[in-house]
Scaffold this active site. Sequence first.
Site, PDB file in Angstrom:
ATOM      1  N   ARG A 185       0.829  -1.220   0.000  1.00 13.08           N
ATOM      2  CA  ARG A 185       0.000   0.000   0.000  1.00 13.08           C
ATOM      3  C   ARG A 185       0.859   1.264   0.000  1.00 13.08           C
ATOM      4  O   ARG A 185       0.528   2.262   0.646  1.00 13.08           O
ATOM      5  CB  ARG A 185      -0.938   0.025   1.216  1.00 13.08           C
ATOM      6  CG  ARG A 185      -2.017  -1.038   1.215  1.00 13.08           C
ATOM      7  CD  ARG A 185      -2.970  -0.865   0.043  1.00 13.08           C
ATOM      8  NE  ARG A 185      -4.131  -1.744   0.168  1.00 13.08           N
ATOM      9  CZ  ARG A 185      -4.155  -3.025  -0.183  1.00 13.08           C
ATOM     10  NH1 ARG A 185      -3.069  -3.584  -0.708  1.00 13.08           N
ATOM     11  NH2 ARG A 185      -5.246  -3.747  -0.050  1.00 13.08           N
TER      12      ARG A 185
ATOM     13  N   SER B 204     -10.850  -0.850   2.798  1.00 13.02           N
ATOM     14  CA  SER B 204     -10.146  -0.989   4.076  1.00 13.02           C
ATOM     15  C   SER B 204      -9.790   0.400   4.603  1.00 13.02           C
ATOM     16  O   SER B 204      -9.180   1.189   3.886  1.00 13.02           O
ATOM     17  CB  SER B 204      -8.856  -1.776   3.899  1.00 13.02           C
ATOM     18  OG  SER B 204      -9.124  -3.068   3.439  1.00 13.02           O
TER      19      SER B 204
ATOM     20  N   GLU C 162      -5.703   4.312   6.106  1.00 15.77           N
ATOM     21  CA  GLU C 162      -5.309   4.052   4.719  1.00 15.77           C
ATOM     22  C   GLU C 162      -5.725   5.177   3.756  1.00 15.77           C
ATOM     23  O   GLU C 162      -4.866   5.694   3.022  1.00 15.77           O
ATOM     24  CB  GLU C 162      -5.900   2.710   4.276  1.00 15.77           C
ATOM     25  CG  GLU C 162      -5.050   1.919   3.313  1.00 15.77           C
ATOM     26  CD  GLU C 162      -4.724   2.685   2.068  1.00 15.77           C
ATOM     27  OE1 GLU C 162      -3.543   2.974   1.862  1.00 15.77           O
ATOM     28  OE2 GLU C 162      -5.642   3.012   1.285  1.00 15.77           O
TER      29      GLU C 162
HETATM   30  N1  EPU Z   1     -11.270 -10.738   9.973  1.00 13.52           N
HETATM   31  C1  EPU Z   1     -12.046 -10.889  11.082  1.00 13.52           C
HETATM   32  N2  EPU Z   1     -13.074 -10.021  11.294  1.00 13.52           N
HETATM   33  C2  EPU Z   1     -13.320  -9.018  10.431  1.00 13.52           C
HETATM   34  C3  EPU Z   1     -12.505  -8.836   9.299  1.00 13.52           C
HETATM   35  C4  EPU Z   1     -11.474  -9.726   9.087  1.00 13.52           C
HETATM   36  O1  EPU Z   1     -11.861 -11.807  11.873  1.00 13.52           O
HETATM   37  O2  EPU Z   1     -14.263  -8.268  10.693  1.00 13.52           O
HETATM   38  C5  EPU Z   1     -10.209 -11.709   9.709  1.00 13.52           C
HETATM   39  C6  EPU Z   1     -10.650 -12.599   8.541  1.00 13.52           C
HETATM   40  O3  EPU Z   1     -11.358 -13.703   8.978  1.00 13.52           O
HETATM   41  C7  EPU Z   1      -9.360 -12.975   7.921  1.00 13.52           C
HETATM   42  C8  EPU Z   1      -8.470 -11.805   8.199  1.00 13.52           C
HETATM   43  O4  EPU Z   1      -9.057 -11.046   9.229  1.00 13.52           O
HETATM   44  O5  EPU Z   1      -8.819 -14.112   8.543  1.00 13.52           O
HETATM   45  C9  EPU Z   1      -8.212 -10.951   6.980  1.00 13.52           C
HETATM   46  O6  EPU Z   1      -9.434 -10.487   6.417  1.00 13.52           O
HETATM   47  P1  EPU Z   1      -9.641 -10.360   4.827  1.00 13.52           P
HETATM   48  O7  EPU Z   1      -9.267 -11.599   4.155  1.00 13.52           O
HETATM   49  O8  EPU Z   1     -11.031  -9.844   4.628  1.00 13.52           O
HETATM   50  O9  EPU Z   1      -8.559  -9.307   4.356  1.00 13.52           O
HETATM   51  P2  EPU Z   1      -7.988  -7.963   5.021  1.00 13.52           P
HETATM   52  O10 EPU Z   1      -6.618  -8.206   5.497  1.00 13.52           O
HETATM   53  O11 EPU Z   1      -8.981  -7.452   5.994  1.00 13.52           O
HETATM   54  C10 EPU Z   1      -6.861  -7.083   2.827  1.00 13.52           C
HETATM   55  C11 EPU Z   1      -6.850  -5.812   2.047  1.00 13.52           C
HETATM   56  C12 EPU Z   1      -8.107  -5.715   1.198  1.00 13.52           C
HETATM   57  C13 EPU Z   1      -8.132  -6.903   0.261  1.00 13.52           C
HETATM   58  C14 EPU Z   1      -8.133  -8.190   1.110  1.00 13.52           C
HETATM   59  C15 EPU Z   1      -8.055  -9.443   0.280  1.00 13.52           C
HETATM   60  C16 EPU Z   1      -5.559  -4.231   3.346  1.00 13.52           C
HETATM   61  C17 EPU Z   1      -5.576  -3.002   4.201  1.00 13.52           C
HETATM   62  N3  EPU Z   1      -6.750  -4.677   2.933  1.00 13.52           N
HETATM   63  O12 EPU Z   1      -7.948  -7.003   3.753  1.00 13.52           O
HETATM   64  O13 EPU Z   1      -8.020  -4.522   0.415  1.00 13.52           O
HETATM   65  O14 EPU Z   1      -9.275  -6.871  -0.557  1.00 13.52           O
HETATM   66  O15 EPU Z   1      -6.969  -8.187   1.983  1.00 13.52           O
HETATM   67  O16 EPU Z   1      -6.754  -9.600  -0.218  1.00 13.52           O
HETATM   68  O17 EPU Z   1      -4.487  -4.747   3.058  1.00 13.52           O
HETATM   69  C18 EPU Z   1      -8.600  -2.214   0.441  1.00 13.52           C
HETATM   70  O18 EPU Z   1      -7.405  -1.966   0.527  1.00 13.52           O
HETATM   71  O19 EPU Z   1      -9.464  -1.292   0.359  1.00 13.52           O
HETATM   72  C19 EPU Z   1      -9.044  -3.594   0.461  1.00 13.52           C
HETATM   73  C20 EPU Z   1     -10.327  -3.936   0.510  1.00 13.52           C
END
Ligand code: EPU
Length: 345
Positions: free
Chosen positions: A174, A245, A341
């Site tokens: 990012r 995010s 972000e």
């Molecule tokens: N999780 C929870 N509770 C929640 C949200 C997440 O327990 O309310 C846990 C999920 O179960 C999972 C982990 O956290 O094990 C990660 O969640 P997720 O796979 O949804 O991905 P993220 O790390 O929250 C990142 C990116 C997203 C991207 C996804 C998929 C960042 C800041 N965000 O989210 O990007 O779509 O991975 O690769 O790196 C964005 O930047 O706007 C964005 C949506």
Amino acid sequence: MNSTPNAPAPAKLMPHLGLKGRNTFGLDAVADLAYEITAPEQIAAVMNQITEQNLPWRVLGGGSNVILPKVLPGVTLLMNITEQEIISSEQNATVISVGGGVNWHEFVVWTLENNLPGLENLALIPGTVGAAPIQNIGAYGVEIADYIDSIHAFDTKTNTFVTLAKEDCQFAYRDSYFKKHPQRFIVTNVIFNIPKVWQAKIHYADLAKQFEGNPNPTAEEIFLAVCKIRTLKLPDPKVIGNAGSFFQNPIIPNEQYETLLKKYAGLVSYPDAPGKRKLAAGWMIDQCGFKGQRMGEVGVYENQALVLVNHGNGTAQDILGLAKCIQDKVRKEFGVSLEIEPNIL
Ligand code: EPU
């Protein structure tokens, strides 16, 4: 007449332009002087006006990663360069130049329709092609940086057009050279390099789950799966205002991670650079009980705690107030700082 026959018309001026429909958070904002940029050549004249009148200014792409104040003083450049061209198609790769104003998702769809797979994991990310490299958009194990050849931009420091090779863009999680030098470059075109050899990338847990029993999916199948996951987890900005995010996933030293893991066995994290660990901020925010909570006009999305939402009439102040509550609680509970972000204008 001393104008060049093929010179584009000057940028269109839209005074006192309402931006509620031009930012995905749906914040009520008014731009004093908005210029629509449809050709790179229009930028120099607008920058001249900014310098001569000493006006504040900023660039707005798809408005999907910004928190806008009620009034944007001075000049706002609305980037709408939409030309798109295949520059070369050789044995190893296809090189495509894409105007910064092209919608990101529509470009992903176009690549797949033209048998140029690679970007399917990045489907449904809101925003424009020009904004995408600034924060090096990424999802499901792919980052835009993996497919960039170079970037064309206007350098406001030297008042010239420049081409930055991928290596000069300093892409990281990012992050990029553009993000580190805000207000310096105006991205006009992104040059993509899409290798001819394609390999499915389905190692991210959410995606892997979709393909149990189908280890060799096509790019189209991955595209559809990504669209399905994102639609379930992330709110549609047309329905409920948000900027994806809201916080970055924090990266911490391994020792700190080991200590945290002893206290929180369920801690979700990923390996990062050597000696470092990336924590799922969404998981921590969820553990703190914020998921689905509402604070006045704003709140935390019910299906993804990393996403803050505007229920209708929220302001930048409301969003930042909620963000601070979350940051304080997560710091108290986990000893980790969360970085916002989207860009706060
Ligand atoms: N999780 C929870 N509770 C929640 C949200 C997440 O327990 O309310 C846990 C999920 O179960 C999972 C982990 O956290 O094990 C990660 O969640 P997720 O796979 O949804 O991905 P993220 O790390 O929250 C990142 C990116 C997203 C991207 C996804 C998929 C960042 C800041 N965000 O989210 O990007 O779509 O991975 O690769 O790196 C964005 O930047 O706007 C964005 C949506």
